[in-house]
Scaffold this active site. Structure first.
Site, PDB file in Angstrom:
ATOM      1  N   ASP A  24       0.863  -1.169   0.000  1.00 42.22           N
ATOM      2  CA  ASP A  24       0.000   0.000   0.000  1.00 42.22           C
ATOM      3  C   ASP A  24       0.915   1.239   0.000  1.00 42.22           C
ATOM      4  O   ASP A  24       2.106   1.138   0.328  1.00 42.22           O
ATOM      5  CB  ASP A  24      -0.889  -0.051   1.249  1.00 42.22           C
ATOM      6  CG  ASP A  24      -1.659   1.230   1.466  1.00 42.22           C
ATOM      7  OD1 ASP A  24      -2.356   1.670   0.533  1.00 42.22           O
ATOM      8  OD2 ASP A  24      -1.564   1.800   2.573  1.00 42.22           O
ATOM      9  N   LEU A  25       0.381   2.390  -0.355  1.00 39.21           N
ATOM     10  CA  LEU A  25       1.217   3.603  -0.368  1.00 39.21           C
ATOM     11  C   LEU A  25       0.939   4.493   0.856  1.00 39.21           C
ATOM     12  O   LEU A  25       1.770   4.593   1.767  1.00 39.21           O
ATOM     13  CB  LEU A  25       0.980   4.396  -1.658  1.00 39.21           C
ATOM     14  CG  LEU A  25       1.821   5.663  -1.804  1.00 39.21           C
ATOM     15  CD1 LEU A  25       3.312   5.340  -1.917  1.00 39.21           C
ATOM     16  CD2 LEU A  25       1.382   6.487  -3.025  1.00 39.21           C
ATOM     17  N   ASP A  26      -0.237   5.104   0.919  1.00 40.92           N
ATOM     18  CA  ASP A  26      -0.534   6.087   1.973  1.00 40.92           C
ATOM     19  C   ASP A  26      -0.635   5.441   3.352  1.00 40.92           C
ATOM     20  O   ASP A  26      -1.409   4.507   3.546  1.00 40.92           O
ATOM     21  CB  ASP A  26      -1.854   6.804   1.677  1.00 40.92           C
ATOM     22  CG  ASP A  26      -1.797   7.608   0.399  1.00 40.92           C
ATOM     23  OD1 ASP A  26      -1.935   7.014  -0.692  1.00 40.92           O
ATOM     24  OD2 ASP A  26      -1.597   8.826   0.492  1.00 40.92           O
ATOM     25  N   ASP A 203      -2.055  -0.433   5.851  1.00 38.74           N
ATOM     26  CA  ASP A 203      -2.386   0.197   7.144  1.00 38.74           C
ATOM     27  C   ASP A 203      -3.882   0.399   7.385  1.00 38.74           C
ATOM     28  O   ASP A 203      -4.272   0.783   8.476  1.00 38.74           O
ATOM     29  CB  ASP A 203      -1.723   1.573   7.237  1.00 38.74           C
ATOM     30  CG  ASP A 203      -2.410   2.587   6.335  1.00 38.74           C
ATOM     31  OD1 ASP A 203      -2.539   2.302   5.131  1.00 38.74           O
ATOM     32  OD2 ASP A 203      -2.844   3.639   6.832  1.00 38.74           O
TER      33      ASP A 203
HETATM   34 MG    MG Z   1      -3.082   3.154   3.313  1.00 40.25          MG
END
Ligand code: MG
Length: 255
Positions: A24-26, A203
Site C-alpha cells: 500500500d502507499l498512503d 495500514d
Molecule cells: Mg493506506
C-alpha cells in the site's frame, strides 16, 4: 531461520522461498497527510522500490486506493506494477493497463450528488479518480456519521453496482467486486508474480481484503499501526516499514 536486528520487527521472509511483494502507499510507505497531493515520495523510497523490484525479479506491486495516474505522478516508476482504485485499475510491469467499467454509469449519477455535498462545505475534499470517488473529511471529523448516512442513501439505488467504504477520514465509492484482495489474486495469476508467495504491507481497512488473500496463500501479512487486523505481523509506521524493507534488501543481496 532469519531474524531482523530489531526484536520489535516481523521476521524477514525466509530466504529459501520466492516472494512477491505488495505494498500500500498512503500510511504504509508514506506518512498520511492533510491533503492527498501533499504526500512525499523521496528518492530513497524510489530507490528502495527499484532495488526490491530487481531483487525479486520484478514481483513488486503497489496496491492503492489512488488512481494509477495519481500513483505515477508521485512515484515516477513507469515499470513498477500497480493496482489503483482498490483493484478497479491495473497495470503490469510492461505498462499495459486495464480499467473496470461496469459501474461507470451509476458512478456518474452519484458523483454529481457528492459534488453538491462538497460544494456546501469548504472543509470537505472530493478526489475524483475516474472509476471511483473519495470524499475526504479530515478537516471535518465530526461529520463522519452524517456523511456516511448521506452517501449510503446516494448509492442506495445502485447497490448492485456500487459500494461504500470507510477509511481513515475518507469515504470511497467504488465498483462492486473489486478490492485489494482481487488485485493481489490477479497479480498472483501472472508472471513474474505467479508461483511466488505474497508479502503484503498495508495500514487501513481496505487492506484487510489483501491480508485475507495473503493468509490463504500462507504468505506474510503486515499491518502498519494499531487496530484489529487479519495480519499476523505489525510495523508501527512508514519509517519502520522502510527499515524492515532495508533489512530485507540486505538479506536478499547476501550471496
Ligand atoms: Mg493506506
Amino acid at each position: 531461520m532469519s531474524t531482523t536486528n530489531n526484536k520489535d520487527m516481523p521476521e524477514l521472509p525466509a530466504s529459501d522461498r520466492a516472494w512477491a511483494l505488495f505494498l500500500d502507499l498512503d500510511g504504509t510507505l508514506v506518512d498520511l497527510v492533510d491533503h492527498p497531493d501533499s504526500i512525499v515520495v523521496d528518492d530513497a523510497l524510489r530507490a528502495r522500490l527499484e532495488t526490491l523490484t530487481a531483487l525479486l525479479d520484478g514481483a513488486v506491486a503497489v496496491i492503492s486506493g489512488r488512481a494509477i495516474d495519481d500513483l505515477e505522478k508521485h512515484l515516477h516508476l513507469p515499470t513498477l506494477a500497480m493496482s489503483g482504485q482498490h483493484g478497479a485499475e491495473w497495470r503490469n510491469s510492461q505498462g499495459d493497463r486495464q480499467i473496470a467499467g461496469d459501474h461507470q454509469k451509476a458512478l456518474e449519477a452519484v458523483r454529481q450528488q457528492v459534488k453538491e455535498q462538497v460544494e456546501r462545505d469548504d472543509a470537505l475534499y472530493l478526489e475524483d479518480k475516474g472509476a471511483s470517488i473519495a470524499l475526504h473529511y479530515r478537516h471535518r471529523p465530526e461529520a463522519g456519521d452524517m456523511l456516511k448516512h448521506n452517501l449510503s442513501s446516494m448509492i442506495g439505488e445502485y447497490s448492485d453496482l456500487l459500494e461504500l467504504h470507510q477509511g481513515k477520514f475518507v469515504f470511497e465509492i467504488k465498483g462492486q467486486g473489486y478490492d485489494k484482495g482481487v488485485a493481489l489474486e490477479r497479480f498472483l495469476a501472472i508472471p513474474p508474480f505467479a508461483d511466488r508467495c505474497p508479502v503484503f504491507i498495508g495500514d487501513d481497512r481496505t487492506d484487510e481484503d489483501g491480508f485475507r488473500v495473503v493468509n490463504a496463500h500462507q504468505g506474510v501479512a503486515i499491518k502498519v499501526g494499531t487496530g484489529d487486523s487479519l495480519a499476523n505481523e505489525r510495523l508501527t509506521d512508514p519509517g519502520a516499514v522502510h527499515a524492515w524493507l532495508d533489512q530485507w534488501i540486505m538479506q536478499l543481496q547476501r550471496p
